[in-house]
Design a protein around this motif. Structure first.
Motif, PDB file in Angstrom:
ATOM      1  N   PHE A   1       5.150  -7.274 -19.988  1.00  0.00           N
ATOM      2  CA  PHE A   1       5.687  -8.522 -20.534  1.00  0.00           C
ATOM      3  C   PHE A   1       4.638  -9.260 -21.360  1.00  0.00           C
ATOM      4  O   PHE A   1       4.902  -9.675 -22.499  1.00  0.00           O
TER       5      PHE A   1
ATOM      6  N   MET B   1       8.960 -13.950 -12.334  1.00  0.00           N
ATOM      7  CA  MET B   1       9.517 -12.604 -12.371  1.00  0.00           C
ATOM      8  C   MET B   1      10.247 -12.234 -11.089  1.00  0.00           C
ATOM      9  O   MET B   1      11.060 -11.301 -11.081  1.00  0.00           O
TER      10      MET B   1
ATOM     11  N   ARG C   1      12.044 -13.113 -25.246  1.00  0.00           N
ATOM     12  CA  ARG C   1      10.593 -12.989 -25.408  1.00  0.00           C
ATOM     13  C   ARG C   1      10.167 -13.449 -26.803  1.00  0.00           C
ATOM     14  O   ARG C   1       9.080 -14.017 -26.972  1.00  0.00           O
TER      15      ARG C   1
ATOM     16  N   ALA D   1      14.035 -13.617 -14.146  1.00  0.00           N
ATOM     17  CA  ALA D   1      13.743 -12.224 -14.498  1.00  0.00           C
ATOM     18  C   ALA D   1      14.678 -11.721 -15.594  1.00  0.00           C
ATOM     19  O   ALA D   1      14.266 -10.967 -16.478  1.00  0.00           O
ATOM     20  N   LYS D   2      15.937 -12.135 -15.542  1.00  0.00           N
ATOM     21  CA  LYS D   2      16.899 -11.726 -16.573  1.00  0.00           C
ATOM     22  C   LYS D   2      16.443 -12.186 -17.953  1.00  0.00           C
ATOM     23  O   LYS D   2      16.556 -11.459 -18.949  1.00  0.00           O
TER      24      LYS D   2
ATOM     25  N   SER E   1       5.697  -8.135 -10.981  1.00  0.00           N
ATOM     26  CA  SER E   1       6.761  -7.419 -11.693  1.00  0.00           C
ATOM     27  C   SER E   1       8.102  -7.962 -11.233  1.00  0.00           C
ATOM     28  O   SER E   1       8.198  -8.689 -10.234  1.00  0.00           O
ATOM     29  N   THR E   2       9.158  -7.613 -11.958  1.00  0.00           N
ATOM     30  CA  THR E   2      10.508  -7.952 -11.518  1.00  0.00           C
ATOM     31  C   THR E   2      10.900  -6.995 -10.392  1.00  0.00           C
ATOM     32  O   THR E   2      10.246  -5.956 -10.177  1.00  0.00           O
TER      33      THR E   2
ATOM     34  N   TYR F   1       9.951  -4.109 -13.989  1.00  0.00           N
ATOM     35  CA  TYR F   1       9.376  -4.516 -15.280  1.00  0.00           C
ATOM     36  C   TYR F   1       8.107  -5.300 -14.982  1.00  0.00           C
ATOM     37  O   TYR F   1       8.142  -6.356 -14.350  1.00  0.00           O
TER      38      TYR F   1
ATOM     39  N   THR G   1      13.180 -10.235 -19.233  1.00  0.00           N
ATOM     40  CA  THR G   1      13.385  -8.846 -19.649  1.00  0.00           C
ATOM     41  C   THR G   1      14.181  -8.706 -20.937  1.00  0.00           C
ATOM     42  O   THR G   1      14.374  -7.592 -21.424  1.00  0.00           O
ATOM     43  N   GLU G   2      14.630  -9.818 -21.515  1.00  0.00           N
ATOM     44  CA  GLU G   2      15.383  -9.781 -22.770  1.00  0.00           C
ATOM     45  C   GLU G   2      14.434  -9.933 -23.963  1.00  0.00           C
ATOM     46  O   GLU G   2      13.679 -10.892 -24.056  1.00  0.00           O
TER      47      GLU G   2
END
Length: 294
Positions: free
Chosen positions: A124, A262, A277, A268-269, A114-115, A119, A272-273
């Motif tokens: 993901f 992650m 994705r 990670a930034k 995870s991040t 997240y 999570t967008e």
């Protein structure tokens, strides 16, 4: 992180009238009537006229429509394997049970990474897999998801391989994200090693899996604007492994793709967008398409 898509038909009477200089007009006007097509000169309908007559009212024929567009992935079966399962962390006893991966025994599955903000990799991979499914289906492919968070945990790594095999998939892609150290950035694709041991035999899939992986590296980088991993694969974006049951037990071309790290804040930034994705899913879809074109 691995654990292991009418002419109006001139009435025939007009020709007869011209010959007889009749039909209410002078012989001169009749003989000066325009003579357009050779078929009209003989009294036989032209090709366009014949078609209009054959498909006109009362003919019983159905006019031909525009040619049907053939979708690029029509007839192809593609399997998407979303890494891990959001419910795995609630079933640690079950996922820790070992299964046969051909070369040895290994845990059924893991929770994934995870991040730092929480997240999860499982969230993901499922999101990217849904986007990828839609892209591939729009191109005509039959798409099979190994799971859709529709079960409490898993499936185990051996079952994931069996699902792809049973589907006789043209290609299988297992979607993941890595959990490496800060500063380790970029994506990489994991390829099956040549394994012939126990219940594992990857001999027939090593070549096509590498071709699939190479296409994914090129198209994924292009779509996402990211680079192959700086910490594995010597900059090639490719890593060969023999310890993953999902690859060892596969009888169809299969690879894992680690979309980023992650545990690195910059990667990670991106992960999570939602917009990124979508790019990731597009890159995978493009890679699969390129592979299937040969």
């Amino acid at each position: 992180m691995p654990y292991d898509r009418k002419l109006l038909a001139l009435p025939l009477a007009l020709t007869a009238c011209a010959a007889l200089a009749g039909c209410g007009g002078s012989a001169e006007s009749a003989t000066q009537a325009p003579r357009t097509a050779g078929a009209e000169r003989t009294g036989a309908p032209s090709g366009a006229q014949a078609n209009a007559q054959a498909t006109g009212p009362g003919s019983g024929a159905i006019p031909a429509g525009p040619p049907r567009k053939v979708l690029p992935l029509a007839g192809r079966t593609l399997v998407i394997d979303p890494g891990h399962n959001p419910g795995n962390f609630r079933h640690t006893a079950e996922i820790n049970k070992k299964v046969n991966i051909g070369t040895n025994r290994k845990e059924c599955d893991t929770t994934g990474t995870s991040t730092n903000a929480g997240y999860t990799e499982a969230a993901f991979t499922l999101d990217v897999s849904h986007r990828l499914r839609d892209l591939l289906a729009a191109q005509g492919a039959k798409v099979v998801l190994v799971h859709d968070a529709d079960r409490a945990f898993g499936p185990c790594i051996d079952e994931r391989a069996r699902i792809g095999n049973a589907a006789k998939a043209d290609a299988v892609v297992s979607v993941h994200a890595d959990g490496s150290a800060v500063g380790n950035r970029g994506f990489h694709v994991i390829l099956p090693a040549r394994v012939q041991e126990g219940g594992a035999d990857t001999t027939k899939i090593v070549g096509p899996s590498r071709s699939l992986g190479e296409k994914l590296v090129a198209r994924f980088g292009r779509a996402t604007g990211t680079h192959p991993a700086n910490y594995i694969g010597s900059g090639t974006g490719l890593d060969v492994r023999k310890d993953l049951g999902g690859l060892n037990l596969s009888t169809v071309p299969k690879v894992f793709i680690e979309c980023g790290n992650m545990r690195d804040p910059k990667d990670a930034k991106l992960l999570t967008e939602a917009a990124w994705r979508q790019k990731a899913a597009q890159g995978i879809a493009d890679g699969i398409g390129a592979y299937l074109k040969g």
